[in-house]
Design a protein around this motif. Structure first.
Motif, PDB file in Angstrom:
ATOM      1  N   PHE A 103       0.823  -1.204   0.000  1.00  0.00           N
ATOM      2  CA  PHE A 103       0.000   0.000   0.000  1.00  0.00           C
ATOM      3  C   PHE A 103       0.863   1.263   0.000  1.00  0.00           C
ATOM      4  CE2 PHE A 103      -3.525  -2.467   2.416  1.00  0.00           C
ATOM      5  CZ  PHE A 103      -3.869  -3.105   1.221  1.00  0.00           C
ATOM      6  N   CYS A 104       2.157   1.098   0.228  1.00  0.00           N
ATOM      7  CA  CYS A 104       3.087   2.243   0.242  1.00  0.00           C
ATOM      8  C   CYS A 104       3.374   2.616  -1.222  1.00  0.00           C
ATOM      9  CB  CYS A 104       4.365   1.895   0.990  1.00  0.00           C
ATOM     10  SG  CYS A 104       4.097   1.372   2.697  1.00  0.00           S
ATOM     11  N   ARG A 105       2.479   3.395  -1.790  1.00  0.00           N
ATOM     12  CA  ARG A 105       2.541   3.657  -3.225  1.00  0.00           C
ATOM     13  C   ARG A 105       3.760   4.487  -3.637  1.00  0.00           C
ATOM     14  NH1 ARG A 105      -0.919  -0.284  -4.489  1.00  0.00           N
ATOM     15  NH2 ARG A 105      -3.001   0.022  -3.621  1.00  0.00           N
ATOM     16  N   LYS A 106       4.345   5.203  -2.697  1.00  0.00           N
ATOM     17  CA  LYS A 106       5.480   6.060  -3.059  1.00  0.00           C
ATOM     18  C   LYS A 106       6.831   5.333  -2.979  1.00  0.00           C
ATOM     19  CE  LYS A 106       3.290  10.380  -1.555  1.00  0.00           C
ATOM     20  NZ  LYS A 106       3.430  11.586  -0.686  1.00  0.00           N
ATOM     21  N   LEU A 107       6.771   4.053  -2.679  1.00  0.00           N
ATOM     22  CA  LEU A 107       8.015   3.288  -2.495  1.00  0.00           C
ATOM     23  C   LEU A 107       8.809   3.236  -3.806  1.00  0.00           C
ATOM     24  CD1 LEU A 107       9.147   1.872   0.005  1.00  0.00           C
ATOM     25  CD2 LEU A 107       8.277  -0.287  -0.911  1.00  0.00           C
ATOM     26  N   ARG A 108      10.039   3.679  -3.739  1.00  0.00           N
ATOM     27  CA  ARG A 108      10.927   3.678  -4.905  1.00  0.00           C
ATOM     28  C   ARG A 108      12.016   2.617  -4.805  1.00  0.00           C
ATOM     29  NH1 ARG A 108      12.079  10.186  -5.824  1.00  0.00           N
ATOM     30  NH2 ARG A 108       9.882  10.783  -6.234  1.00  0.00           N
ATOM     31  N   THR A 109      12.471   2.363  -3.588  1.00  0.00           N
ATOM     32  CA  THR A 109      13.543   1.393  -3.384  1.00  0.00           C
ATOM     33  C   THR A 109      13.076   0.361  -2.379  1.00  0.00           C
ATOM     34  OG1 THR A 109      15.232   3.072  -3.800  1.00  0.00           O
ATOM     35  CG2 THR A 109      15.934   1.064  -2.676  1.00  0.00           C
ATOM     36  N   LEU A 110      13.120  -0.915  -2.778  1.00  0.00           N
ATOM     37  CA  LEU A 110      12.723  -2.011  -1.916  1.00  0.00           C
ATOM     38  C   LEU A 110      13.826  -3.070  -1.964  1.00  0.00           C
ATOM     39  CD1 LEU A 110      10.649  -3.359  -0.079  1.00  0.00           C
ATOM     40  CD2 LEU A 110       9.532  -4.301  -2.134  1.00  0.00           C
ATOM     41  N   LEU A 111      14.535  -3.206  -0.846  1.00  0.00           N
ATOM     42  CA  LEU A 111      15.676  -4.127  -0.782  1.00  0.00           C
ATOM     43  C   LEU A 111      15.279  -5.317   0.067  1.00  0.00           C
ATOM     44  CD1 LEU A 111      18.542  -1.497  -0.193  1.00  0.00           C
ATOM     45  CD2 LEU A 111      17.584  -2.318  -2.348  1.00  0.00           C
ATOM     46  N   LEU A 112      15.087  -6.466  -0.586  1.00  0.00           N
ATOM     47  CA  LEU A 112      14.642  -7.696   0.076  1.00  0.00           C
ATOM     48  C   LEU A 112      15.661  -8.821  -0.068  1.00  0.00           C
ATOM     49  CD1 LEU A 112      10.962  -7.622  -1.282  1.00  0.00           C
ATOM     50  CD2 LEU A 112      11.733  -6.892   0.993  1.00  0.00           C
ATOM     51  N   GLY A 113      16.850  -8.530  -0.457  1.00  0.00           N
ATOM     52  CA  GLY A 113      17.840  -9.566  -0.744  1.00  0.00           C
ATOM     53  C   GLY A 113      18.286 -10.343   0.479  1.00  0.00           C
ATOM     54  N   TYR A 114      18.664 -11.609   0.220  1.00  0.00           N
ATOM     55  CA  TYR A 114      19.261 -12.486   1.231  1.00  0.00           C
ATOM     56  C   TYR A 114      18.344 -12.655   2.435  1.00  0.00           C
ATOM     57  CZ  TYR A 114      23.213 -11.689  -1.776  1.00  0.00           C
ATOM     58  OH  TYR A 114      24.011 -11.610  -2.891  1.00  0.00           O
ATOM     59  N   ASN A 115      17.107 -13.071   2.125  1.00  0.00           N
ATOM     60  CA  ASN A 115      16.142 -13.485   3.137  1.00  0.00           C
ATOM     61  C   ASN A 115      15.714 -14.915   2.810  1.00  0.00           C
ATOM     62  OD1 ASN A 115      15.215 -11.244   5.159  1.00  0.00           O
ATOM     63  ND2 ASN A 115      15.560 -10.165   3.223  1.00  0.00           N
ATOM     64  N   HIS A 116      14.537 -15.331   3.356  1.00  0.00           N
ATOM     65  CA  HIS A 116      14.042 -16.681   3.101  1.00  0.00           C
ATOM     66  C   HIS A 116      12.713 -16.647   2.350  1.00  0.00           C
ATOM     67  CE1 HIS A 116      16.406 -17.855   6.997  1.00  0.00           C
ATOM     68  NE2 HIS A 116      17.200 -17.640   5.961  1.00  0.00           N
ATOM     69  N   LEU A 117      12.524 -15.687   1.506  1.00  0.00           N
ATOM     70  CA  LEU A 117      11.265 -15.528   0.781  1.00  0.00           C
ATOM     71  C   LEU A 117      11.076 -16.647  -0.235  1.00  0.00           C
ATOM     72  CD1 LEU A 117      11.341 -11.658   0.132  1.00  0.00           C
ATOM     73  CD2 LEU A 117      10.127 -12.900   1.951  1.00  0.00           C
ATOM     74  N   ASN A 118       9.854 -17.235  -0.197  1.00  0.00           N
ATOM     75  CA  ASN A 118       9.527 -18.294  -1.167  1.00  0.00           C
ATOM     76  C   ASN A 118       8.800 -17.739  -2.382  1.00  0.00           C
ATOM     77  OD1 ASN A 118      10.581 -20.439   0.415  1.00  0.00           O
ATOM     78  ND2 ASN A 118       8.757 -20.329   1.742  1.00  0.00           N
TER      79      ASN A 118
END
Length: 793
Positions: free
Chosen positions: A717-732
């Motif tokens: 819902f954070c529509r203004k998000l420009r940078t999203l860093l999700l690296g090196y987690n356990h996301l399936n």
């Protein structure tokens, strides 16, 4: 005859060693040559001619007097004078062999030993004198030092740099402010090959003038310059080696004392026995059974010549002895183990020429007896000023203005900067780059800024990193209102030049260095009262408290950075006086809790508490008193949780919590409505609260290097998000709702357990291939139209 040349190996020495022979040693050499010639001449006569001639006496034994030859000379003379009767010889009835036998026997038994061995004694004594004079030139412990010294001395004397350095000093001492006409005259008189030398003398003699056009030839030949540099190193090492002992001084004294003792012994016994050289010698030998006679009168054929040679020899020995006695007087009357270059310093103006001692001093005293010009020219290579001038000339030759302009680059502040690192000095050509705005000097030796600094009219930034610098008053006046930024890095803060604290136009001061152990607790820093415009102060040290002088700039300081390299910072109360402070950095200060003094800073906008020992931030509630706080950096600590009071920080825009020990985030974090950046990477988070979806102004979210297995849908819902860093987690998997982030331009997914990417990524209009960090296989799995859209320019 035996030629004197046969003995030349006893006196043959290297011609270069003559510089260590004072006049008395030279005179002694000539005297020994004269004495040697006397001895060789006497030995030659002794060997080649009859030594003694004997005749038997006809007097009866009972009437024989003690001196059977005493009456022979007067009678013979009277008969020759009278000439009244015919004289006829006596018949002795002896053959030639008997005469030879008697001559040899009487020579061995009746002739005095001094008369027999006089020429041999002269030769032996003379050879001993020669050995005593030159022994220290041959002895291994002294000859190596002498040969090394002579070698260096000759090179120093003949070095073109010696002539150049002395001529420069002469120009400085005797020339006033020279005009162009005077310079031309100097150039003309210097000859066709010395024109450049005259020009350089003018430059060095007039340091106050700005040189706009360097002369065509101002430097030594490159090879000559390298040789001069090598000479400086040799002289330094030789001085350290020779000044350790006094073996040369001791050896010279010993050989001189030995010569004096030898002279006294020769003089005493020669004066006693010289009268034993007689022409007539009485000889009594029991040879009547063989020859029929027992008493003989003998004539020593060379007695007259030997007596004259003996007196001549004694005269030479006396003169030789007087020179030895004068040598002893010279040795003990003067302090020969100390040598002062005071007169040379006064004459040349090189005030840093050091005085020397021990063997080094002794050899220089001997050199002065030969020619004092040698020590004067040698002193050039003992001067650090001379060495620095040579290095300066070499630097100017190597670093031309054209080469320096190629190193000009824009720094982080956009200023045109010249960076020089690990040079032996600062080239004068640097000051010809008038367009330069920033100068960075790193690991450069002792620097003295010349008056040419005034040519850098655009200079605003200066960095001195392990480069101690001296600034003349004229240059200090030039920089006082012009310099805006200065950085000084040194081993200890007391090495910071004092002129730095007088730059009243300074806006940024960056100091790095340790306080000495005795001053670390007091953290005494020089007064900052002159820095009326200072806005930024950065101090990297080991202080135990904020320096008291920081309050001198409390009325206008806007940014303060204290980097303590892990040393614990205890006293922070003086921070309360910084009423207009906007940015505060307390990095590696050993803090275990947020200092209460911080909460008094009403104008504070940014706070950085990186690399401390914070375990909790319960005091976060007090940050509401810092109403203008927009950036809070609590990274690289040991924070285990964030209290729910974080909701009170409504004005906070950036929150850095990376490299901590967080496992959860409070749901109240979603109430920080002004948050635009949230960094919680490098923690132990397993999930994110759905309330993060309330952060409608969030533009940057970093949760890399955690243990996330899923993302809440509310996050998208954070529509203004420009940078999203999700690296090196356990996301399936990645929710297809990511397509709602239309402003997304950078997405990091590498290092997760994803098997496929949602094709809704194509709806993120700002996301391009360069901004998508993911494994190549996953990227290739996207539909072709999505990939084409991302690869569009």
């Amino acid at each position: 005859m035996i030629p004197v040349a046969e003995f030349k190996q006893f006196t043959e020495q290297q011609p270069a060693l003559k510089v260590l022979k004072p006049w008395w040693d030279v005179l002694a050499e000539y005297l020994t040559v004269a004495m040697l010639m006397i001895g060789v001449f006497g030995c030659t006569l002794q060997v080649t001619q009859d030594k003694i001639i004997c005749l038997p006496s006809h007097e009866p034994r009972e009437n024989l007097s003690e001196a059977p030859c005493q009456q022979l000379l007067p009678q013979g003379v009277s008969e020759q004078v009278g000439g009244l009767r015919e004289v006829s010889g006596l018949k002795n009835n002896l053959d030639l062999q008997q005469y030879n036998f008697i001559n040899q026997l009487c020579y061995e038994t009746a002739l005095h030993w001094y008369a027999k061995y006089f020429p041999y004694l002269v030769v032996i004594h003379t050879l001993i004198f020669m050995v005593c004079t030159s022994f220290w030139f041959k002895f291994p412990g002294t000859s190596s030092k002498i040969e090394h010294f002579i070698s260096i001395l000759g090179k120093c004397f003949d070095s073109p740099w010696t002539t150049r350095a002395l001529s420069e000093v002469s120009g400085e001492n005797h020339k006033g402010p020279a005009t162009g006409r005077a310079t031309a005259a100097v150039t003309a008189t210097a000859g066709p090959g010395k024109a450049g030398e005259g020009e350089k003398e003018k430059v060095l003699a007039e340091p106050e003038k700005v040189v706009t056009e360097p002369p065509a030839v101002t430097l030594l030949d490159k090879k000559e310059g390298e040789q001069a540099k090598a000479l400086f190193e040799k002289v330094k090492k030789f001085r350290v080696h020779v000044e350790e002992g006094d073996i040369l001084y001791t050896m010279y004294i010993r050989q001189t004392v030995l010569k004096v003792c030898k002279f006294l012994a020769i003089l005493v016994y020669s004066l006693v026995y010289v009268e034993k050289i007689n022409f007539l010698v009485a000889c009594r030998v029991e040879t009547s059974e063989v020859t029929g006679y027992a008493s003989f009168c003998c004539s020593h054929t060379k007695a007259h010549l030997f007596s004259k040679l003996a007196f001549c020899y004694i005269s030479f020995v006396c003169v030789y002895g007087i020179t030895c006695l004068y040598t002893l007087y010279w040795i003990f009357h003067r302090p020969l183990k100390e040598y002062s270059f005071r007169s040379v310093r006064e004459e040349t103006g090189m005030g840093d020429i050091p005085d020397v001692k021990n063997d080094f001093a002794f050899m220089l005293h001997l050199i002065d007896q030969y020619d004092s010009l040698y020590s004067k020219r040698f002193a050039v290579f003992l001067s650090e000023v001379s060495e620095s001038r040579l290095k300066q000339l070499s630097l100017n030759h190597e670093w031309t203005p054209e080469k320096l302009r190629q190193k000009l680059q824009r720094n982080a502040r956009g200023r045109l900067e010249l960076a020089l690192c690990m040079l032996p000095g600062l080239p004068d050509t640097v000051f010809e780059l008038s367009e330069m705005e920033a100068l960075r000097l790193e690991a450069i030796g002792d620097i003295t800024f010349p008056p040419g600094l005034s040519q850098l009219v655009h200079l605003q930034e200066l960095s001195l990193l392990h480069s101690p610098a001296r600034l003349p008053f004229s240059s200090q006046v030039f920089l006082r209102d012009r310099l805006r930024v200065i950085r000084v890095k040194c081993e200890e803060l007391r090495e910071v030049p004092l002129w730095v604290f007088g730059l009243r136009g300074l806006e940024e001061l960056h100091l790095e260095g340790l306080f000495p152990p005795e001053l670390a607790r007091a953290a005494a820093l020089e007064s900052l009262r002159e820095l009326k415009q200072l806005k930024v102060l950065s101090l990297r040290s080991n202080a135990s408290k904020v320096p008291a002088s920081v309050t001198d700039v409390a009325g206008h300081l806007q940014r303060l950075s204290l980097h303590n390299d892990g040393a614990r910072l205890l006293a922070l109360n003086s921070l309360k006086k910084l009423a207009v402070l906007r940015e505060l950095e307390l990095v590696a200060c050993g803090l275990e809790r947020v200092p209460h003094a911080v909460f008094s800073l009403g104008a504070l906008q940014e706070l950085d508490l990186r690399d401390n020992h914070l375990r909790s931030i319960e005091e976060i509630l007090s940050f509401q008193h810092c109403r203008k706080l927009v950036t809070l950096r609590l990274w690289h600590n040991q924070i285990a949780y964030v209290p729910e009071h974080v909701r009170r920080l409504r004005s906070l825009e950036q929150l850095y919590l990376s490299h901590n020990k967080l496992e959860t985030l409070p749901t109240q974090l979603g109430m920080c409505s002004g948050l635009r950046l949230l960094d919680v990477s490098h923690n132990g988070l397993r999930s994110l609260p759905p309330e993060l979806g309330l952060l409608q102004n969030l533009q940057h979210l970093a949760v890399s290097y955690n243990a996330l297995e899923a993302l809440p849908d509310e996050l998208f819902f954070c529509r203004k998000l420009r940078t999203l860093l999700l690296g090196y987690n356990h996301l399936n998997q990645l929710s297809p709702q990511v397509g709602a982030l239309r402003a997304l331009s950078r997405l990091e997914l590498k290092g997760n357990r994803l098997e496929v990417l949602p094709e809704e990524l194509g709806n993120c209009g700002g996301l391009k291939k360069a901004g998508l960090l993911v494994e190549d296989t996953l990227y290739e799995g996207l539909p072709a139209e999505v990939r084409d859209k991302m690869e569009e320019e």
